[in-house]
Design an enzyme around this catalytic site. Structure first.
Site, mmCIF file in Angstrom:
data_model
loop_
_atom_site.group_PDB
_atom_site.id
_atom_site.type_symbol
_atom_site.label_atom_id
_atom_site.label_comp_id
_atom_site.label_asym_id
_atom_site.label_seq_id
_atom_site.Cartn_x
_atom_site.Cartn_y
_atom_site.Cartn_z
ATOM 1 N N THR B 16 59.042 -8.464 2.606
ATOM 2 C CA THR B 16 58.826 -9.768 3.454
ATOM 3 C C THR B 16 59.085 -10.967 2.457
ATOM 4 O O THR B 16 60.010 -11.838 2.892
ATOM 5 C CB THR B 16 57.441 -10.090 3.874
ATOM 6 O OG1 THR B 16 57.129 -8.826 4.475
ATOM 7 C CG2 THR B 16 57.182 -11.190 5.000
ATOM 8 N N VAL B 17 58.433 -11.207 1.495
ATOM 9 C CA VAL B 17 58.442 -12.122 0.518
ATOM 10 C C VAL B 17 59.964 -12.318 -0.004
ATOM 11 O O VAL B 17 60.667 -13.361 -0.261
ATOM 12 C CB VAL B 17 57.476 -12.494 -0.385
ATOM 13 C CG1 VAL B 17 57.715 -13.990 -1.060
ATOM 14 C CG2 VAL B 17 56.162 -12.490 0.398
ATOM 15 N N VAL B 134 48.138 -18.068 -3.615
ATOM 16 C CA VAL B 134 47.263 -18.762 -2.947
ATOM 17 C C VAL B 134 47.679 -19.489 -1.910
ATOM 18 O O VAL B 134 48.086 -20.642 -1.961
ATOM 19 C CB VAL B 134 46.226 -19.654 -4.227
ATOM 20 C CG1 VAL B 134 45.050 -20.283 -3.415
ATOM 21 C CG2 VAL B 134 45.975 -18.802 -5.549
ATOM 22 N N ILE B 138 51.230 -23.569 0.893
ATOM 23 C CA ILE B 138 50.049 -25.037 0.388
ATOM 24 C C ILE B 138 50.393 -25.095 -1.123
ATOM 25 O O ILE B 138 49.955 -24.031 -1.697
ATOM 26 C CB ILE B 138 48.762 -24.659 0.992
ATOM 27 C CG1 ILE B 138 48.713 -24.354 2.525
ATOM 28 C CG2 ILE B 138 48.276 -25.865 0.661
ATOM 29 C CD1 ILE B 138 47.550 -24.515 3.094
ATOM 30 N N GLY B 189 51.721 -9.070 14.279
ATOM 31 C CA GLY B 189 52.191 -8.984 13.007
ATOM 32 C C GLY B 189 51.391 -9.808 12.174
ATOM 33 O O GLY B 189 51.529 -10.141 10.889
ATOM 34 N N GLU B 192 47.598 -6.541 9.118
ATOM 35 C CA GLU B 192 47.855 -5.162 8.927
ATOM 36 C C GLU B 192 47.248 -3.774 9.546
ATOM 37 O O GLU B 192 46.348 -4.244 10.064
ATOM 38 C CB GLU B 192 47.835 -4.928 7.184
ATOM 39 C CG GLU B 192 47.959 -5.931 6.503
ATOM 40 C CD GLU B 192 49.479 -5.795 5.733
ATOM 41 O OE1 GLU B 192 49.921 -4.876 5.878
ATOM 42 O OE2 GLU B 192 49.951 -6.945 5.086
ATOM 43 N N ASP B 203 40.726 -10.589 0.288
ATOM 44 C CA ASP B 203 41.917 -11.277 -0.023
ATOM 45 C C ASP B 203 41.507 -12.711 -0.077
ATOM 46 O O ASP B 203 42.121 -13.462 -0.929
ATOM 47 C CB ASP B 203 42.687 -11.232 1.324
ATOM 48 C CG ASP B 203 44.221 -12.111 1.043
ATOM 49 O OD1 ASP B 203 45.042 -11.784 0.288
ATOM 50 O OD2 ASP B 203 43.902 -13.149 1.698
ATOM 51 N N LYS B 207 42.047 -15.216 -3.750
ATOM 52 C CA LYS B 207 42.401 -16.413 -3.783
ATOM 53 C C LYS B 207 41.415 -17.359 -4.482
ATOM 54 O O LYS B 207 41.669 -18.251 -5.403
ATOM 55 C CB LYS B 207 43.067 -16.977 -2.508
ATOM 56 C CG LYS B 207 44.063 -16.036 -2.001
ATOM 57 C CD LYS B 207 44.113 -16.258 -0.445
ATOM 58 C CE LYS B 207 45.355 -15.526 -0.077
ATOM 59 N NZ LYS B 207 45.651 -15.482 1.481
#
Lengths: 429, 429
Positions: B16-17, B134, B138, B189, B192, B203, B207
């Site tokens: 994706t990234v 993170v 942002i 989406g 997951e 998660d 961060k």
């Protein structure tokens, strides 16, 4: 003092922001050294009246002509906080011509006569840093310049003047007329005796011009920014807007569309539900939309001694990092954190118990709370549901440990139909 | 390709990234070159399956072993977007050992096994950049690291996981039960197939650990972060919280107090009026309080292909600026902006007229609007006041020019008791 080890700066101006900077350099010296490995030494402080008594940084020389600092080869960075455009402009130009980077909060100068200075800085590969010029403590310059550097920016809009926003907030909240709200802002120090720059939109337009420059890499002449202020704002219009579901805010808006840029400052109706409507009092806030980042929103204090000085100091430290080629923290291996015992952490709590509908349950729970010195702020008892009677408590501040103990005791009784639910409460302004 | 002129990178991972980054490097190439004077050349793309058909950057070599990129001296920066902790950890370590800076979005790796890597980067004076790790788009890492570098940070708290926030928003808005909201998030989406990392708070804790590290310059071991997720969240508690004036959000919170640091992730009740309560859907938001900056609030997309790639690209460009010692835009003199004619600018309008209370006034005004093709969305007519009858219009979208013309025509009639008031309306989500 050692120029090889430390950063030597000259500070011009010891007003609101200058004093804030001096205060920060002292109070936050350990943070500065932790992140840069160096001290920031103020070698000169230039003020108009050298005879007035002042709090000076240790070892600083008080002078009345800021241009003298330029001639000292030891001075690496000039911090211009005198305002105005004449002497400040000369100071910045001479600093850049003499190989010194500059940090300034002077939006009027940069917006109206900045192009020559910016060009000079680029030609000499020096910094002309101005985070403090736009929206005070909000890191919008750095965000656009670095974080969003790889974006095509679609538009930028926001509340760029705290004084106007204070007045409009006051009018909205209390139905106050403009003159009264302005007077109140002046009494509280949110507005100057001559409020023209703020309420007629010029200050916001200065900032908007600088944002346009940064976002699209162009010179948008300040006098081409369309400007409408709030001087004639009527309480009646604010009330009508509210009845229609809107809030009136003085917005700076810039947009890139069809290969053209539009930039203006004016009072605008925005939906009361929008996050921007929540920006009250002397706060500033900025929306930035880019083709990669999507919508980004930044909110913080747009003025004030320490918030503005925070931005000045951030700029000075960025220049230090560049001069000394460091990457951020200079500690090679971070020390272990001093970890607080969460049992001692204090907050109000929300607690829901599903209990049997029997006599004395509330008394029993209240007794357990009392034993743990937990004070109850609110109770809701609802009617019987499938799995019992929900009994909801909001407590005053108490420790995690007291709440854990109370929960254990409650569970040890026979009153629960299901696991209790307990969440902390965060009171926010 | 010329390493002297351009920046050469190796990209590991085309999920994706990674795909988002490849897309941005192409679509935003002109912005990148405008700000850095250089191109970003992707020399290698490492993927698991080299036989799958893919959109590759021009000239990139597809390889299946990312470690091969390390051996090429021309590669200056390694972009690690493969995720996981084993191969990714080895790749980053070897890159840093071989003089290459690293950009990564791998929060799990950095939070759980990052200290060794961060130390390695500092020892070699290289960048290990992780803005994308993170809160996605942002710029919180850069803000804490640079803009707030001179602050003592009091606390940091915020919504650090978009999936959980989407689920809680859904439950709050529609009274949905947790399982149903999770299913919907998965269909859209936002979650997951295995949502554990997100809904159990891990998660957000990854961060938070990285933010604590950055804010206070300490190693706060990930396993010391107290974690409570939202898996058992009941619609009943959300409803009770609402009735008490609160919203439930999954917050990461860290505070420095009495020389100790507390860090935890948990569902927390926050006042419905607080700006943080307005953070809906997949957005992330972070409050930072420092002794100089005061309260700062950042809000944006916490995940997604382009927003996360935006942060990766910002990091790459910051490293470029450092390697090539440039200050920002490389243009010495900015070109004049292409200035849009504001007359063509389109928006809805708010218009208030103070009119004489005579027959036919509304008809006359409506006639003038029709002539200028201005379509009226709402009208309010109020009863007679001291200086006339207020007649308020909200229009549909129209140009400044049409509104100017209409105002001129209305003023030319004899119906007004006072200057008309006209403000633009900005419709925001």
């Amino acid at each position: 003092m050692s120029a090889a080890k430390d950063l030597v700066i000259g500070l011009a101006g010891l007003g609101t922001v200058g004093s804030g900077l001096v205060q920060l350099l002292k109070s936050n010296a350990s943070e500065i050294e932790q992140r840069t490995g160096k001290k920031i030494i103020v070698k000169y402080v230039a003020v108009r009246d050298v005879n007035k008594k002042r709090d000076l940084p240790e070892g600083a020389k008080l002078i009345d002509n800021p241009l003298l600092m330029i001639e000292d080869p030891e001075v690496q960075v000039i911090v211009e906080l005198i305002g105005g455009t004449n002497l400040a402009g000369t100071l910045i130009r001479k600093a850049l011509e003499n190989g010194k980077s500059v940090v300034t909060a002077n939006k009027a100068l940069l917006a109206e006569k900045g192009e020559e200075l910016f060009t000079l800085a680029e030609e000499n590969n020096l910094f002309l840093a101005y985070e403090a010029s736009v929206a005070g403590a909000i890191p919008v310059v750095q965000t656009i310049k670095d974080s969003l550097a790889g974006n095509k920016i679609h538009n930028i809009f926001g509340i760029l003047n705290g004084t106007s926003n204070y007045i409009l907030s006051e009018m909205s909240a209390n139905g106050t007329q403009f003159d009264e709200a302005l007077k109140r802002a002046q009494e509280l120090g949110f507005a100057e005796a001559d409020p023209t720059l703020d309420i007629d939109g010029f200050d916001a337009a200065h900032k908007l011009k600088l944002l346009v420059r940064l976002a699209w890499g162009v010179h948008y002449p300040y006098d081409k920014v369309s400007i409408q202020g709030i001087r004639n704002m009527s309480a009646m219009d604010i009330a009508f807007a509210q009845s229609l579901g809107y809030t009136i805010k003085l917005l700076g808006q810039a947009e890139y569309k069809n290969n053209e840029i539009e930039a203006g400052v004016s009072p605008v109706l925005i939906p009361a539900k929008a996050i921007l409507s929540r920006v009250d009092g002397a706060f500033n806030a900025i929306h930035i939309n880019g083709n990669a980042v999507g919508p980004l929103f930044l909110h913080g204090l747009g003025a004030g001694s320490l918030p503005t000085a925070s931005a000045v100091l951030g700029d000075i430290m960025s220049i230090m990092k560049n001069i000394y080629d460091t990457t951020g923290y200079v500690t090679k291996k971070f020390p272990l954190a001093p970890i607080a015992n969460i049992d001692n952490s204090v907050s109000p709590w929300y607690l829901r118990l599903m209990v049997h509908d029997t006599v004395g349950v509330l008394r029993d729970v209240a007794g357990i709370f009392a034993k743990q010195s937990i004070s109850i702020a609110q109770v809701i008892q609802k009617k019987q549901q499938e799995d019992g009677v929900p009994l909801v408590f909001m407590t005053h501040e108490t420790t995690v440990k007291a709440m854990k103990n109370a929960l254990a005791e409650i569970k040890a009784t026979n009153i629960l139909n299901a696991e209790p639910v307990a969440f902390r409460v965060l009171e926010l302004a």
